[in-house]
Design a protein around this motif. Structure first.
Motif, mmCIF file in Angstrom:
data_model
loop_
_atom_site.group_PDB
_atom_site.id
_atom_site.type_symbol
_atom_site.label_atom_id
_atom_site.label_comp_id
_atom_site.label_asym_id
_atom_site.label_seq_id
_atom_site.Cartn_x
_atom_site.Cartn_y
_atom_site.Cartn_z
ATOM 1 N N SER A 98 0.934 -1.337 0.076
ATOM 2 C CA SER A 98 0.088 -0.167 0.084
ATOM 3 C C SER A 98 0.851 1.080 -0.105
ATOM 4 O O SER A 98 0.320 2.222 -0.765
ATOM 5 C CB SER A 98 -1.119 -0.121 1.280
ATOM 6 O OG SER A 98 -1.697 -1.019 1.386
ATOM 7 N N LEU A 99 1.817 1.257 0.808
ATOM 8 C CA LEU A 99 2.892 2.566 0.899
ATOM 9 C C LEU A 99 3.611 2.725 -0.547
ATOM 10 O O LEU A 99 3.749 3.687 -0.956
ATOM 11 C CB LEU A 99 3.849 2.177 1.898
ATOM 12 C CG LEU A 99 3.306 2.321 3.357
ATOM 13 C CD1 LEU A 99 4.566 1.963 4.481
ATOM 14 C CD2 LEU A 99 2.853 3.858 3.647
ATOM 15 N N GLY B 120 1.241 4.159 -2.936
ATOM 16 C CA GLY B 120 1.023 5.520 -2.710
ATOM 17 C C GLY B 120 2.052 6.385 -2.836
ATOM 18 O O GLY B 120 2.070 7.381 -3.622
ATOM 19 N N SER C 182 -2.093 5.646 -0.408
ATOM 20 C CA SER C 182 -1.759 4.727 0.387
ATOM 21 C C SER C 182 -2.899 4.118 1.243
ATOM 22 O O SER C 182 -3.018 2.852 1.247
ATOM 23 C CB SER C 182 -0.905 5.069 1.426
ATOM 24 O OG SER C 182 0.827 5.482 0.782
#
Length: 295
Positions: free
Chosen positions: A185-186, A189, A199
Motif C-alpha cells: 500500500s505504501l 501511494g 496509500s
C-alpha cells in the motif's frame, strides 16, 4: 492437502525485478521514441505520448510477469480468483466515495503544510499534477477517449495485478500478510503524487482482495474511483489554466475543505479496516484459491 503444503511461487517473484523491469522498459521506450522523433521530424503531443507510454510500459511489464508465471508454474486463475457469489456492490460505491474524499482531503492538507516549508517544491508538483494526461473539458474527443480508457480500464487492471496480485502476495509470503498489505500500500501511494491518500486507497483495495480472494473486486473499485476522477475533470471549470502560484494560493484557501473531507471519511475508513484487518497468520489469496481448486 493444505495451503501450507503447496509450493510457494511468490518466493521466486522478486519485487526488485519488477522495478528494474519497469525502469528498463521505460528507458528503452523513451530512447526509441526520442530516436523516432529525431530522425523523422515528428512531434508528438506530450500528454497523448504519456498515455501511450503508460499503456506500453505497464502492458509490457504485465506480459513479462505472465511469462514468469508460465516458467514458475504460477496459475493466473489463482491470482485473479472468482467473483464472490452475491457480492454487495452498493457498499463498495460508498467506500469508493469515501476514499475519494479522503484522498482529496489529505492532498489539500498535506500539500498546504508542505507549501509552508517548501513553496517552490510544491509549485513544481502542482504544475506536474496539472499537466497530468487526464481528460479535460476543452480537450479533443480522441484525447479524452484515450485518457478515459487508460484511467478506467488499463490502470485498474495493470496496477491491481502488479500491486495486489504480485507485490502484496510476494511480501506477504516473505514477511507476513500484514507487512505485505502495509508495504504494498505504501509503495502504491509513493508511486502517485498524493502519497498519503493513495496509500489509504491501496490499503482498502488490499483488504478487499484478501477478504474476497478475488482481484476483480479491487479492479472494479479502482475503475470506479478513476471514473469519478474522470467525471470531475470533465465537469471542472478548467482550473488547469491557472499558474502554479495561483494554484498554490487556491490550495491554501482550501485547507478547511480538506480537513472537512478527512473528518467525514477517515472514521468510516478506519472502522472498515479494523473490522476486516487480516489475522496475523492469514494465508494469501493465491493459496486459498489453489486449495479450493485442488479440493
Amino acid at each position: 492437502m493444505t495451503p501450507e503444503n503447496i509450493n510457494h511461487p511468490f518466493l521466486h517473484l522478486k519485487v526488485r525485478s519488477l522495478l528494474l523491469r519497469l525502469l528498463l522498459i521505460s528507458i528503452v521506450l523513451g530512447i526509441g521514441l526520442g530516436v523516432i522523433q529525431a530522425t523523422s521530424g515528428l512531434k508528438f503531443n506530450p500528454q497523448v505520448l504519456n498515455l501511450i507510454l503508460y499503456i506500453f510500459v505497464f502492458g509490457l511489464l504485465c506480459l513479462w510477469t505472465l511469462a514468469d508465471f508460465k516458467r514458475l508454474g504460477v496459475h493466473l486463475s489463482y491470482v485473479v480468483g472468482r467473483l464472490p457469489n452475491n457480492h454487495r456492490w452498493l457498499p463498495m460505491v460508498g467506500l469508493v466515495i469515501l476514499l475519494i474524499l479522503f484522498s482529496m482531503g489529505s492532498y489539500l492538507v498535506l500539500f498546504y503544510l508542505l507549501s509552508l516549508l517548501a513553496p517552490s517544491f510544491i509549485e513544481a508538483i502542482l504544475r506536474d499534477v496539472a499537466n497530468n494526461p487526464t481528460p479535460q473539458r476543452n480537450a479533443s474527443l480522441l484525447f479524452n477517449l484515450l485518457g478515459a480508457i487508460v484511467l478506467v480500464v488499463v490502470a485498474p487492471i495493470t496496477e491491481e495485478f502488479l500491486f495486489r496480485g504480485i507485490i502484496l502476495q510476494r511480501w506477504a509470503t516473505k514477511w507476513g500478510i500484514r507487512a505485505g498489505l502495509l508495504g504494498s500500500s505504501l509503495l502504491f501511494g509513493i508511486g502517485h503524487a498524493n502519497a498519503v491518500g493513495l496509500s489509504m486507497v491501496g490499503m482498502i483495495l488490499g483488504v478487499l482482495y484478501i477478504k474476497t480472494r478475488s482481484l476483480i473486486v479491487p479492479i472494479a473499485c479502482h475503475a470506479l474511483n478513476n471514473s469519478f476522477v474522470v467525471a470531475m475533470e470533465l465537469f471542472s471549470n478548467g482550473s488547469k489554466t491557472l499558474s502554479a502560484v495561483n494554484r498554490l494560493e487556491q490550495l491554501r484557501y482550501s485547507l478547511w475543505l480538506g480537513i472537512l473531507f478527512i473528518v467525514l471519511s477517515l472514521p468510516v475508513l478506519v472502522r472498515f479496516l479494523s473490522q476486516n484487518w487480516p489475522r496475523k497468520n492469514a494465508p494469501v489469496p493465491y493459496f486459498i484459491n489453489s486449495f479450493q481448486k485442488e479440493s
